[in-house]
Design a protein around this motif. Structure first.
Motif, PDB file in Angstrom:
ATOM      1  N   ALA B 133      32.659  76.423  19.306  1.00 19.46           N
ATOM      2  CA  ALA B 133      31.716  75.527  18.270  1.00 19.46           C
ATOM      3  C   ALA B 133      32.292  75.444  16.804  1.00 19.46           C
ATOM      4  N   GLY B 134      32.856  76.582  16.363  1.00 19.36           N
ATOM      5  CA  GLY B 134      33.396  76.721  14.967  1.00 19.36           C
ATOM      6  C   GLY B 134      34.654  75.711  14.804  1.00 19.36           C
ATOM      7  N   ILE B 135      35.330  75.498  15.772  1.00 19.80           N
ATOM      8  CA  ILE B 135      36.344  74.557  15.757  1.00 19.80           C
ATOM      9  C   ILE B 135      36.114  73.087  15.461  1.00 19.80           C
ATOM     10  N   LEU B 136      35.056  72.807  16.439  1.00 20.28           N
ATOM     11  CA  LEU B 136      34.361  71.440  16.747  1.00 20.28           C
ATOM     12  C   LEU B 136      33.655  71.158  15.396  1.00 20.28           C
ATOM     13  N   LEU B 137      32.880  71.889  14.787  1.00 21.94           N
ATOM     14  CA  LEU B 137      32.005  71.896  13.692  1.00 21.94           C
ATOM     15  C   LEU B 137      33.088  71.635  12.408  1.00 21.94           C
ATOM     16  N   ALA B 138      34.211  72.394  12.294  1.00 22.39           N
ATOM     17  CA  ALA B 138      35.260  72.340  11.385  1.00 22.39           C
ATOM     18  C   ALA B 138      35.665  70.868  11.416  1.00 22.39           C
ATOM     19  N   VAL B 139      35.997  70.409  12.408  1.00 22.21           N
ATOM     20  CA  VAL B 139      36.482  68.912  12.534  1.00 22.21           C
ATOM     21  C   VAL B 139      35.588  67.924  12.043  1.00 22.21           C
ATOM     22  N   GLY B 140      34.355  68.237  12.654  1.00 18.64           N
ATOM     23  CA  GLY B 140      33.337  67.177  12.198  1.00 18.64           C
ATOM     24  C   GLY B 140      33.386  67.199  10.719  1.00 18.64           C
ATOM     25  N   ILE B 141      33.221  68.469  10.033  1.00 18.79           N
ATOM     26  CA  ILE B 141      33.197  68.529   8.397  1.00 18.79           C
ATOM     27  C   ILE B 141      34.109  68.183   7.676  1.00 18.79           C
ATOM     28  N   THR B 142      35.366  68.076   8.175  1.00 18.97           N
ATOM     29  CA  THR B 142      36.581  67.470   7.566  1.00 18.97           C
ATOM     30  C   THR B 142      36.681  65.924   7.872  1.00 18.97           C
ATOM     31  N   HIS B 143      35.915  65.552   8.620  1.00 17.47           N
ATOM     32  CA  HIS B 143      36.055  63.952   9.084  1.00 17.47           C
ATOM     33  C   HIS B 143      34.884  63.173   8.670  1.00 17.47           C
ATOM     34  N   ASN B 144      33.865  64.225   8.349  1.00 22.30           N
ATOM     35  CA  ASN B 144      32.635  63.107   8.160  1.00 22.30           C
ATOM     36  C   ASN B 144      31.919  63.849   6.877  1.00 22.30           C
ATOM     37  N   ARG B 145      31.646  63.018   6.031  1.00 21.74           N
ATOM     38  CA  ARG B 145      31.069  63.349   4.736  1.00 21.74           C
ATOM     39  C   ARG B 145      29.656  63.856   4.866  1.00 21.74           C
ATOM     40  N   ALA B 146      28.837  63.154   5.687  1.00 22.35           N
ATOM     41  CA  ALA B 146      27.471  63.601   6.140  1.00 22.35           C
ATOM     42  C   ALA B 146      27.412  65.082   6.496  1.00 22.35           C
ATOM     43  N   MET B 147      28.473  65.490   7.495  1.00 23.80           N
ATOM     44  CA  MET B 147      28.422  66.705   8.154  1.00 23.80           C
ATOM     45  C   MET B 147      28.801  67.757   6.945  1.00 23.80           C
ATOM     46  N   ASP B 148      29.814  67.226   6.316  1.00 21.02           N
ATOM     47  CA  ASP B 148      30.371  68.220   5.341  1.00 21.02           C
ATOM     48  C   ASP B 148      29.234  68.804   4.207  1.00 21.02           C
ATOM     49  N   LEU B 149      28.212  67.791   3.931  1.00 20.64           N
ATOM     50  CA  LEU B 149      27.200  68.086   2.997  1.00 20.64           C
ATOM     51  C   LEU B 149      25.932  68.787   3.868  1.00 20.64           C
ATOM     52  N   SER B 150      25.753  68.572   5.042  1.00 23.35           N
ATOM     53  CA  SER B 150      24.827  69.071   5.633  1.00 23.35           C
ATOM     54  C   SER B 150      25.082  70.459   6.468  1.00 23.35           C
ATOM     55  N   VAL B 151      26.012  70.443   7.074  1.00 17.65           N
ATOM     56  CA  VAL B 151      26.296  71.397   8.194  1.00 17.65           C
ATOM     57  C   VAL B 151      26.762  72.958   7.561  1.00 17.65           C
ATOM     58  N   MET B 152      27.592  72.689   6.632  1.00 17.59           N
ATOM     59  CA  MET B 152      27.966  73.918   5.745  1.00 17.59           C
ATOM     60  C   MET B 152      26.757  75.040   5.052  1.00 17.59           C
ATOM     61  N   PRO B 153      25.852  74.471   4.570  1.00 20.73           N
ATOM     62  CA  PRO B 153      24.566  75.182   4.072  1.00 20.73           C
ATOM     63  C   PRO B 153      24.124  75.854   5.066  1.00 20.73           C
ATOM     64  N   TRP B 154      23.871  75.489   6.117  1.00 16.78           N
ATOM     65  CA  TRP B 154      23.245  75.973   7.458  1.00 16.78           C
ATOM     66  C   TRP B 154      24.085  77.061   7.981  1.00 16.78           C
ATOM     67  N   ALA B 155      25.326  76.848   8.239  1.00 25.22           N
ATOM     68  CA  ALA B 155      26.260  77.834   8.434  1.00 25.22           C
ATOM     69  C   ALA B 155      26.206  79.086   7.705  1.00 25.22           C
ATOM     70  N   VAL B 156      26.066  78.785   6.246  1.00 25.33           N
ATOM     71  CA  VAL B 156      26.095  79.987   5.433  1.00 25.33           C
ATOM     72  C   VAL B 156      24.638  80.673   5.613  1.00 25.33           C
ATOM     73  N   ALA B 157      23.486  79.980   5.689  1.00 26.17           N
ATOM     74  CA  ALA B 157      22.339  80.441   5.799  1.00 26.17           C
ATOM     75  C   ALA B 157      22.023  81.309   6.923  1.00 26.17           C
ATOM     76  N   SER B 158      22.551  80.901   7.815  1.00 24.86           N
ATOM     77  CA  SER B 158      22.624  81.482   9.307  1.00 24.86           C
ATOM     78  C   SER B 158      23.332  82.838   9.256  1.00 24.86           C
ATOM     79  N   GLN B 159      24.363  82.993   8.601  1.00 20.30           N
ATOM     80  CA  GLN B 159      24.824  84.528   8.313  1.00 20.30           C
ATOM     81  C   GLN B 159      24.164  85.069   7.359  1.00 20.30           C
ATOM     82  N   THR B 160      23.159  84.796   6.653  1.00 24.71           N
ATOM     83  CA  THR B 160      22.499  85.811   5.877  1.00 24.71           C
ATOM     84  C   THR B 160      21.464  86.237   6.526  1.00 24.71           C
ATOM     85  N   VAL B 161      20.935  86.078   7.782  1.00 26.64           N
ATOM     86  CA  VAL B 161      20.065  86.558   8.488  1.00 26.64           C
ATOM     87  C   VAL B 161      20.627  87.692   9.249  1.00 26.64           C
TER      88      VAL B 161
END
Lengths: 259, 316
Positions: B133-161
């Motif tokens: 999942a991490g690899i696939l999300l990373a591929v999405g983030i580096t190729h899609n600007r919308a994913m770059d802006l939206s996924v990373m904050p959620w990933a960070v938030a998920s780790q603060t729980v």
């Protein structure tokens, strides 16, 4: 009968940067004929690299028209009209020399057999036969740059664009590679556009020398060389050679390059 | 020619020999092992001292009740060999480990190997899911600007729980749907291993600079060609570094997932039951088993890394 392959009319290019617009090219007009060896010389920031990148469709001019074989630059790129040799070899460290040279061929969809055949041929052309199985870090800087020239030659484009390919090499290696490049040019009859910082290099190699000056980047003088196409290294001591070098220096002074 | 031969002595092989001799001619394996052994020895000494000091109150208490006089010699003899010590001595833990690994049938619940396998299987399943999942999300983030802006904050938030807060909920929710055993634990493990792989791969896929990208552009390469031939190979060293972090995190996640809801299998359950019944030796044995498991997993990934990078010509 000269046959123009690259023609640029009124090229302007302005970069928008955080410090305001930078005028990289201003009203550049130039025609390069088939079989020409054209050198671009000038101080840093005069736009010679930018102009080469514009020909290659790596930059888009903000004004003017440019055509390569009668096509727009990006069409010419898709038609594989040119090979580009960059300042740094830029070989991929996880590929062998052969693998690096085969890379553009893979991307362009050549068959495996044809790739092997072409790689062997260009390796021979740049005198690197036997080094195909080595990794880039196992080769000296001069050999790496030769490999990157082989990579640009592998798909046999008619035009070779070279951006200070020997800038980082010492003078002895540079002399050798210059002579090899002239041999290559004579053998393959390609059209070569060559960016350099060195006056002797420009004079030794070129049939046409384009002198440029900075702020804004523009052409101050175009010198047609009367030297014959066949040039032994000793030609650099002849009065004709010294006379052309003098003209280049004058052109640079005209553009306030020495201020 | 004297100057030449002198040069050879200064810059050539003889100097290296001399250097080896000045350090006493100790063999290299021993030279690297010696510091490690010294540290290990120091830890043992401190551990035994701590065991005496921490178990002393109980021994003194027992002696007072029995009205016997306790000499220092008795104290030192008795403290490291109690049945339920506050801090078990190293040899007690070693014996507990040995008994758990070799002294029991591996198919029984008394075997540490069996518990370790329960934990390992969930760890590996979670690690595989999370890394993929991490690899696939990373591929999405580096190729899609919308994913770059939206996924990373959620990933960070998920780790603060805090994982300790989320783990029981995951277990309970899955149990209410009738799913127990490996799957809920694997989800927690995946949750923890996703993040390091995501961050490492995003960094890795973005490593290629203009110098490496410009040739691709000059050949009119497609985005897919740039990905397979430039971005992915460039990201490999980053991938392996993050996989090592991820596999250790997955193990921690699995053990945390075994703590709540009275689980009876796995190293986490072993830790929990040990603390219920004051079996400190059992706790420490399970702890060392988990540490050993993590070490083995990291060593395996390091080995795969070495082979892969050597095949890619990246290891020199």
């Amino acid at each position: 009968m000269p046959e123009p392959v690259i023609s640029a009319q009124g090229i302007d290019l302005t970069f928008q940067t955080a410090d305001g617009p930078v005028h990289a090219l201003k009203d550049v007009n130039l025609t390069i004929d088939r079989g020409d060896f054209v050198s671009f010389i000038g101080p840093s920031g005069c736009g010679k690299t930018t102009f080469l990148r514009t020909i290659a469709a790596l930059e888009t001019p903000t004004g003017g028209r440019i055509s390569i074989n009668g096509q727009a630059p990006d069409e010419a790129r898709r038609a594989r009209a040119y090979g580009y040799v960059f300042q740094a070899p830029g070989l991929y460290p996880w590929r062998t020399i052969s693998g690096n040279i085969a890379l553009p061929l893979e991307i362009m969809g050549f068959s495996r057999a044809e790739r092997a055949e072409r790689v062997a041929r260009v390796l021979d052309l740049v005198e690197l036969s036997g080094f195909g199985g080595k990794y880039p870090w196992q080769l000296s800087g001069g050999m790496q740059q030769r490999a990157s020239i082989a990579r640009a030659l592998s798909f046999d484009a008619d035009i070779l664009l070279m951006d200070e390919p020997f800038g980082a090499l010492d003078e002895i290696v540079r002399d050798r590679l210059n002579r090899a490049l002239l041999g290559l040019w004579a053998k393959t009859r390609k059209t070569i556009a060559f960016v350099t910082h060195s006056i002797p290099e420009a004079v030794y190699l070129s049939t046409k020398i384009v002198v440029m000056s900075p702020r804004p980047g523009r052409i101050t003088r175009v010198i047609d060389s009367p030297l014959p196409r066949h040039r032994p290294l000793e030609i650099r001591d002849t009065p004709e050679f010294i006379d052309i070098a003098q003209q280049v220096r004058e052109g640079l002074r005209l553009g306030h390059s020495y201020d | 020619m004297p100057s030449r031969s002198a040069k050879v002595c200064v810059w050539g092989i003889p100097t290296t020999d001399a250097a080896a001799q000045t350090s006493g001619g100790v063999n290299p394996t021993l030279r690297t092992a010696l510091p490690i052994l010294m540290v290990l020895l120091a830890i043992m000494v401190i551990w035994y001292l701590a065991a005496v000091w921490m178990n002393a109150p109980w021994v003194r208490d027992q002696a007072a009740r029995a009205d016997t006089v306790l000499t220092t010699g008795d104290l030192i003899r008795q403290t490291p060999s109690l049945d339920r010590p506050v801090l078990p001595a190293p040899h007690q833990v070693a014996m507990g480990l040995w008994d758990g690994i070799a002294g029991q049938k591996v198919t029984t619940k008394r075997s540490l190997v069996w518990h370790a396998w329960v934990t390992l299987s969930a760890t590996l399943a979670g690690f595989a899911i999370g890394s993929l999942a991490g690899i696939l999300l990373a591929v999405g983030i580096t190729h899609n600007r919308a994913m770059d802006l939206s996924v990373m904050p959620w990933a960070v938030a998920s780790q603060t729980v805090p994982i300790l807060a989320i783990a029981p909920m995951v277990i309970v929710v899955f149990a209410s749907m009738g799913v127990t055993g490996l799957m809920p634990k694997a989800v927690i493990a995946a949750w923890l291993s996703l993040f390091p792989v995501l961050v490492g791969m995003v960094k890795g896929l973005r490593t290629p600079d203009a110098m490496q990208l410009d040739p691709m552009r000059s050949w009119s390469a497609s985005a897919a060609q740039v990905f397979w031939r430039l971005r992915l190979p460039s990201a490999m060293p980053y991938l392996f570094a993050s996989l090592k972090v991820a596999v250790a995190a997955a193990l921690v996640g699995t053990i945390v997932g075994e703590l709540p809801a009275g689980a009876t299998a796995g190293l986490g359950a072993r830790l929990l039951s040990g603390s219920y019944y004051g079996q400190t030796i059992q706790i420490w044995s399970a702890l060392f088993m988990a540490a050993g498991l993590a070490a083995v997993l990291v060593v395996v990934i390091t080995a795969v890394e070495r082979v892969t990078l050597r095949r890619m010509g990246l290891a020199r």
